[in-house]
Motif scaffolding. Structure first.
Motif, PDB file in Angstrom:
ATOM      1  N   ARG A 128     -46.380 -23.690 -27.013  1.00 36.82           N
ATOM      2  CA  ARG A 128     -46.311 -22.535 -26.106  1.00 36.82           C
ATOM      3  C   ARG A 128     -46.400 -22.976 -24.657  1.00 36.82           C
ATOM      4  O   ARG A 128     -45.655 -22.502 -23.796  1.00 36.82           O
ATOM      5  N   LEU A 129     -47.343 -23.900 -24.391  1.00 38.71           N
ATOM      6  CA  LEU A 129     -47.500 -24.398 -23.023  1.00 38.71           C
ATOM      7  C   LEU A 129     -46.202 -25.059 -22.565  1.00 38.71           C
ATOM      8  O   LEU A 129     -45.719 -24.846 -21.461  1.00 38.71           O
ATOM      9  N   VAL A 132     -43.523 -22.469 -21.706  1.00 38.52           N
ATOM     10  CA  VAL A 132     -43.771 -21.835 -20.406  1.00 38.52           C
ATOM     11  C   VAL A 132     -43.384 -22.783 -19.273  1.00 38.52           C
ATOM     12  O   VAL A 132     -42.694 -22.405 -18.317  1.00 38.52           O
ATOM     13  N   CYS A 133     -43.809 -24.070 -19.387  1.00 44.98           N
ATOM     14  CA  CYS A 133     -43.513 -25.048 -18.336  1.00 44.98           C
ATOM     15  C   CYS A 133     -42.012 -25.238 -18.192  1.00 44.98           C
ATOM     16  O   CYS A 133     -41.482 -25.306 -17.087  1.00 44.98           O
ATOM     17  N   ALA A 167     -40.462 -22.286 -16.513  1.00 46.94           N
ATOM     18  CA  ALA A 167     -40.826 -22.291 -15.095  1.00 46.94           C
ATOM     19  C   ALA A 167     -39.993 -23.314 -14.330  1.00 46.94           C
ATOM     20  O   ALA A 167     -39.419 -23.007 -13.282  1.00 46.94           O
ATOM     21  N   ALA A 168     -39.907 -24.532 -14.870  1.00 47.85           N
ATOM     22  CA  ALA A 168     -39.160 -25.583 -14.177  1.00 47.85           C
ATOM     23  C   ALA A 168     -37.685 -25.205 -14.066  1.00 47.85           C
ATOM     24  O   ALA A 168     -37.051 -25.404 -13.024  1.00 47.85           O
ATOM     25  N   THR A 178     -36.408 -22.116 -13.979  1.00 48.92           N
ATOM     26  CA  THR A 178     -36.268 -21.072 -12.966  1.00 48.92           C
ATOM     27  C   THR A 178     -36.260 -21.683 -11.567  1.00 48.92           C
ATOM     28  O   THR A 178     -35.433 -21.340 -10.723  1.00 48.92           O
ATOM     29  N   LEU A 179     -37.227 -22.601 -11.357  1.00 44.41           N
ATOM     30  CA  LEU A 179     -37.339 -23.193 -10.023  1.00 44.41           C
ATOM     31  C   LEU A 179     -36.102 -24.002  -9.676  1.00 44.41           C
ATOM     32  O   LEU A 179     -35.637 -23.973  -8.538  1.00 44.41           O
ATOM     33  N   ALA A 180     -35.570 -24.715 -10.658  1.00 48.02           N
ATOM     34  CA  ALA A 180     -34.365 -25.507 -10.391  1.00 48.02           C
ATOM     35  C   ALA A 180     -33.244 -24.575  -9.945  1.00 48.02           C
ATOM     36  O   ALA A 180     -32.523 -24.873  -8.990  1.00 48.02           O
ATOM     37  N   VAL A 231     -33.574 -21.534  -8.506  1.00 46.50           N
ATOM     38  CA  VAL A 231     -33.871 -21.011  -7.167  1.00 46.50           C
ATOM     39  C   VAL A 231     -33.564 -22.077  -6.106  1.00 46.50           C
ATOM     40  O   VAL A 231     -32.955 -21.797  -5.074  1.00 46.50           O
ATOM     41  N   TYR A 232     -33.948 -23.302  -6.421  1.00 49.04           N
ATOM     42  CA  TYR A 232     -33.741 -24.416  -5.477  1.00 49.04           C
ATOM     43  C   TYR A 232     -32.255 -24.615  -5.220  1.00 49.04           C
ATOM     44  O   TYR A 232     -31.801 -24.652  -4.079  1.00 49.04           O
ATOM     45  N   THR A 278     -30.755 -21.670  -3.174  1.00 55.39           N
ATOM     46  CA  THR A 278     -31.099 -21.476  -1.769  1.00 55.39           C
ATOM     47  C   THR A 278     -30.732 -22.681  -0.909  1.00 55.39           C
ATOM     48  O   THR A 278     -30.693 -22.577   0.305  1.00 55.39           O
ATOM     49  N   ARG A 284     -27.946 -22.395   1.736  1.00 58.62           N
ATOM     50  CA  ARG A 284     -28.305 -21.538   2.848  1.00 58.62           C
ATOM     51  C   ARG A 284     -29.336 -22.199   3.757  1.00 58.62           C
ATOM     52  O   ARG A 284     -29.298 -22.064   4.979  1.00 58.62           O
ATOM     53  N   ILE A 285     -30.289 -22.927   3.156  1.00 57.39           N
ATOM     54  CA  ILE A 285     -31.312 -23.589   3.964  1.00 57.39           C
ATOM     55  C   ILE A 285     -30.681 -24.645   4.856  1.00 57.39           C
ATOM     56  O   ILE A 285     -30.971 -24.721   6.049  1.00 57.39           O
TER      57      ILE A 285
END
Lengths: 194, 183, 199
Positions: free
Chosen positions: B10-11, B14-15, B18-19, B21-23, B25-26, B29, B32-33
């Motif tokens: 489970r952990l 989740v990790c 999360a990773a 999703t962040l990839a 988003v990164y 963006t 644009r950054i």
């Protein structure tokens, strides 16, 4: 010379508690007794130094080469939390005296933003490993100076006739303001480079 | 044993989510950054080299500078410098004309006192520098030839900006000699 | 809207206002309240993280083993914090620059983990979302108030526009670090004066 400037800049000129507002929860929470403040300082120094070393290495040897910088926040906070747990377990087993003295402060340290902030700032300022270590020691020295001074002030104010509405936190904030004002006198003293 | 495995799984899930999703988003963006940063840099260069429609980045002996061109002629140079201010390091981008006179500057970062030292970024203080050469680039209170009034209650900041701008003018003169462009 | 929803939502704004009542999340409150814009930017970023992580944790609460809840909370929260960090950098670069290291530090803001543990892990999604929004809004309002007061009296402007007459000499102390401590001390004392009647 650069190391010297980093050290005093971190300790006095940009004092982490009074000038940069980091780690305030423990600053107000633990400073009602002088001895607690001293123990907290040791615990913070210890964890901060270890966290700085580990996060610096992790960032430069793992996250940066693999292009995973966006995992920085998650990695750092997990590492600090794990580190605190390990230290706690190790102390409990091998140094019960030290554990009794510092034990209750350790869990508080995970959410002490000063620790995580120093880990970030080491990276943001582009410090080398040695510079990071000097910076960390300077910061925790500054933490100690500020919290010990503050705790001594609070012990005295406890016995003073404070207006009803100011009792407790408000007068503590006013004291912190005055202490911060005193520390502002050091600004510009070294022409410090950060 | 089974519960440990289950919890670990489970952990891990989740990790991983999360990773992932962040990839995303990164990735999403990043364009644009970097566009923001390029835009910011271009805006500063336009500010310090107002009459140069084209600006080319150059590097001489490891130091980056910018050559401003207008209608086939060199019309100005821009370079970054650092100076020690009151609260910490000030870094500046300074535009210099081919005659070695100041065209303008822009403060990239500073740690000066809010309300006092940060007035060095205001147009009123900046305007004094325009057109000055090395001989006049001093505070009035430091030198009889100086043409600059210090900011009230922020002499150290004013001096730091002056020194930073002087250093930029000197570097530009030196760099041009090395780069082969005529003075 | 049900009355219990309203209660969940307003709890963080008034009764358990994180800054003035619970005195948590002080670091960002003092550090980034030098201007109203910075303060509100920080407040909204924190609100986003609070509401989103409360929602997700509440959604997953039956799947999270109790022993592993803290590491999972941390992973969820830091994911949203990093996302907020990059989104601000992309869409509000000026505010991001003045907030600096305080954006990633939302992850150690005691309010966020505190609400995850005390509320979201025990309540359903709708209530958790409202609780996160309310707490975030309470935090934002407190920050906005501090920021506005410090900017108006310390610099004579509000949201960058001059609001004080030109003859008003700005009280610089308020935008400097000591001013933050003094102001919050006075505000809490004032609040005590009006709510905690002498026995």
């Amino acid at each position: 010379m650069r190391l010297f400037a980093i050290f005093f800049g971190a300790m006095i000129v940009n004092n982490i508690l009074l000038m940069r507002f980091l780690g305030l929860c423990s600053f107000f929470g633990i400073s009602n007794k002088l001895e607690n403040a001293v123990s907290m300082t040791w615990a913070v120094t210890f964890v901060m130094a270890m966290a700085s070393l580990v996060t610096w290495g992790l960032y430069h040897f793992l996250l940066l080469p693999l292009g995973l910088v966006f995992l920085r926040t998650a990695f750092f906070i997990l590492v600090i939390a794990a580190l605190v747990q390990l230290v706690e377990m190790y102390m409990k087993k091998n140094a019960p005296g030290l554990y009794r003295a510092l034990g209750i402060y350790l869990p508080l340290i995970t959410t002490n933003c000063a620790i995580l902030a120093v880990a970030f700032l080491n990276i943001d300022y582009g410090y080398s490993l040695l510079e990071s270590l000097v910076y960390t020691v300077g910061v925790s020295g500054g933490y100690g100076v500020a919290i010990v001074l503050f705790a001594s002030l609070r012990e005295r104010v406890d016995k003073a006739p404070v207006p009803e509405a100011f009792k407790g936190y408000p007068i503590a904030f006013i004291l912190a303001g005055l202490l911060s004002l005193a520390f502002m006198g050091f600004a510009g003293m070294f022409g410090i480079q950060l | 044993m089974k519960t440990t495995l289950d919890a670990g799984l489970r952990l891990f899930v989740v990790c991983a989510v999360a990773a992932g999703t962040l990839a995303l988003v990164y990735r999403g963006t990043q364009a644009r950054i970097s566009a923001n940063q390029a835009e910011e840099k271009a805006r500063r260069l336009r500010w310090v080299l107002p009459d140069c429609p084209q600006v080319e980045p150059r590097t001489t002996e490891g130091r980056e500078w910018f050559l401003g061109r207008s209608e086939g002629r060199d019309c100005g140079y821009a370079i970054e410098t650092k100076a020690k201010g009151y609260g910490g390091t000030l870094s500046l981008l300074v535009g210099v004309s081919p005659e070695g006179r100041v065209l303008g500057y822009s403060i990239l970062s500073h740690k000066e006192t809010p309300g006092l030292g940060d007035k060095a970024a205001k147009p009123a203080f900046q305007a004094q520098f325009k057109g000055l050469g090395l001989e006049k680039l001093r505070l009035k209170k430091d030198s009889p030839e100086g043409a600059l009034d210090a900011l009230t209650a922020a002499t150290i900041t004013s001096r730091a900006v002056t020194l930073g701008v002087r250093e930029a003018v000197e570097s530009v003169i030196a760099l041009r000699a090395k780069d082969g462009t005529r003075p | 809207m049900k009355s219990s929803d309203w209660k969940d939502f307003t709890n963080g704004i008034v009764r358990e206002n994180p800054i003035f009542r619970l005195l948590i999340g002080l670091c960002p409150a003092l550090a980034v309240s030098t201007s109203a814009v910075d303060a509100l930017g920080m407040g909204l970023a924190t609100t986003f993280v609070l509401a989103a992580s409360n929602g997700v944790i509440s959604l997953l609460r039956t799947l999270i083993p109790p022993d592993l809840r803290i590491p999972i909370f941390i992973v969820v929260v830091s994911t949203f914090v990093t996302a907020a960090d990059y989104l601000m950098l992309a869409f509000f670069p000026a505010i991001h620059r003045s907030l600096g290291v305080f954006v990633p530090l939302i992850v150690v803001n005691c309010i966020v983990l505190g609400r995850a543990e005390a509320f979201a892990y025990r309540n359903e999604v709708r209530a958790s979302l409202l609780d996160g929004l309310g707490m975030g809004l309470g935090f934002s309002l407190a920050l906005g108030l501090l920021g506005a007061l410090r900017e108006v009296f310390g610099a004579g402007t509000l949201f960058g526009l001059a609001v004080m007459p030109a003859s008003y000499p700005p009280l610089l102390l308020l935008v400097l670090p000591p001013g933050a401590f003094l102001l919050i001390g006075l505000l809490i004392a004032g609040l005590n004066r009006f709510t905690r009647r002498a026995p």
